[in-house]
Design an enzyme around this catalytic site. Sequence first.
Site, PDB file in Angstrom:
ATOM      1  N   GLU A   1       0.831  -1.209   0.000  1.00 27.70           N
ATOM      2  CA  GLU A   1       0.000   0.000   0.000  1.00 27.70           C
ATOM      3  C   GLU A   1       0.862   1.255   0.000  1.00 27.70           C
ATOM      4  O   GLU A   1       0.571   2.218  -0.704  1.00 27.70           O
ATOM      5  CB  GLU A   1      -0.933   0.013   1.223  1.00 27.70           C
ATOM      6  CG  GLU A   1      -2.048  -1.026   1.170  1.00 27.70           C
ATOM      7  CD  GLU A   1      -3.024  -0.800   0.024  1.00 27.70           C
ATOM      8  OE1 GLU A   1      -3.101   0.318  -0.507  1.00 27.70           O
ATOM      9  OE2 GLU A   1      -3.701  -1.765  -0.368  1.00 27.70           O
TER      10      GLU A   1
ATOM     11  N   CYS B   1     -12.514   2.358 -16.090  1.00 24.23           N
ATOM     12  CA  CYS B   1     -13.061   3.549 -15.455  1.00 24.23           C
ATOM     13  C   CYS B   1     -11.945   4.511 -15.049  1.00 24.23           C
ATOM     14  O   CYS B   1     -11.825   4.915 -13.895  1.00 24.23           O
ATOM     15  CB  CYS B   1     -13.929   3.158 -14.261  1.00 24.23           C
ATOM     16  SG  CYS B   1     -15.123   4.437 -13.850  1.00 24.23           S
TER      17      CYS B   1
ATOM     18  N   CYS C   1     -16.465   3.568 -21.446  1.00 23.72           N
ATOM     19  CA  CYS C   1     -17.733   2.949 -21.044  1.00 23.72           C
ATOM     20  C   CYS C   1     -18.244   1.935 -22.064  1.00 23.72           C
ATOM     21  O   CYS C   1     -18.913   0.971 -21.702  1.00 23.72           O
ATOM     22  CB  CYS C   1     -18.790   4.029 -20.821  1.00 23.72           C
ATOM     23  SG  CYS C   1     -18.306   5.231 -19.567  1.00 23.72           S
TER      24      CYS C   1
ATOM     25  N   CYS D   1     -17.061  -1.347 -21.034  1.00 23.25           N
ATOM     26  CA  CYS D   1     -17.021  -1.631 -19.596  1.00 23.25           C
ATOM     27  C   CYS D   1     -18.064  -2.685 -19.208  1.00 23.25           C
ATOM     28  O   CYS D   1     -19.216  -2.610 -19.642  1.00 23.25           O
ATOM     29  CB  CYS D   1     -17.282  -0.343 -18.814  1.00 23.25           C
ATOM     30  SG  CYS D   1     -17.359  -0.620 -17.031  1.00 23.25           S
TER      31      CYS D   1
HETATM   32  S1  SF4 Z   1     -19.696   2.373 -17.403  1.00 21.31           S
HETATM   33 FE1  SF4 Z   1     -17.854   1.600 -16.474  1.00 21.31          FE
HETATM   34  S2  SF4 Z   1     -16.235   2.919 -17.261  1.00 21.31           S
HETATM   35 FE2  SF4 Z   1     -18.168   3.974 -17.619  1.00 21.31          FE
HETATM   36  S3  SF4 Z   1     -18.430   5.313 -15.852  1.00 21.31           S
HETATM   37 FE3  SF4 Z   1     -19.531   3.392 -15.425  1.00 21.31          FE
HETATM   38  S4  SF4 Z   1     -18.055   2.113 -14.317  1.00 21.31           S
HETATM   39 FE4  SF4 Z   1     -16.914   3.759 -15.299  1.00 21.31          FE
END
Ligand code: SF4
Length: 318
Positions: free
Chosen positions: A33, A205, A211, A214
């Site tokens: 850490e 993210c 996204c 994701c």
């Molecule tokens: S879809 Fe995934 S990458 Fe996009 S803001 Fe939400 S958690 Fe983050």
Amino acid sequence: MPLWTRLLRWYDKNGRDLPWRKTRDPYRILVSEIMLQQTQVSRGLIFYERWLRQFPSWNKVAIATNSQVIHAWAGLGYNRRALMLRDIARQVVADPSLRGLSSTKQSRDKGSIRFARNDMEDAWIKLKGVGPYTAAAIATFAFHERTIPIDTNIRRVLGRLLFGTTYPQPAIDDKIRANVDHVLPKRGRFFDVPQAIFDLATTHCAKVPTCATCPMRTVCPAAAKFLSGRVRVPKQMVKKAVESRHRDKRFPDRIYRGRILRLVRENGSVALDEIGQAVDVGYDATVDHDWIVAMVGRMEKDGMLSYSDNRVTLPINV
Ligand code: SF4
């Protein structure tokens, strides 16, 4: 499907294989850490193994001198972290309950130690040099207490996933904690959920998220905002953190302090008046001498250097 199930399914297939994820030794977890603060994982991996070879236990590092830990930390930067790690180890050695070895709050059950809810987080946060994130990380990864360690990555991902906030700020942390039941399962692998979030923060993210690919996009209230293409990184996040810098010097003071430490580490003892030219090609004694003296003075105060008879050395026997 609960958020944690999605996260853990993705993590089981895509999570990074890191040595500090295969241990519950609080010492090894603390080393990782502290090293990973301001250091990339790929670099941290090399130094993690090297450090553990030299200091394999709390006791070994607790008796190390400033000079020894500074030598061992060479190349990692932000050298105060080495002293901080050693100083935390000294506090832990003085109180075995912080290692889960004995405590009035613990009871033995079939050979294992049980803790009351978040005892370890409460105990660790009282240590000098340990902040809320580190206390929670030790509590959950080493002692399997159900808590969320919130750093910038966890804040960013959970701020987006829970509230649709595109660029969450620290003020959101209390809201995240209040929603712990939406993030962590009551039992089972709650301690793996933050690890999954760390990896999601790295792969998808990020500050500018991806996204479209994701695994959380169908349940994330921020996804549509980002996918619309209308979200911009806030100006205060684009601006680089302001670091102190002497007049028109090319680098911030931090870089020159690192050079001073390396110079002293490699030479053992250096005359104060020789330091300026050795660490800065544009050194001009008339306007830079006091700046060098001030940096040496600060490093002496931090326990990284000693100064006497116009010579600078690493601290001896501290
Ligand atoms: S879809 Fe995934 S990458 Fe996009 S803001 Fe939400 S958690 Fe983050």
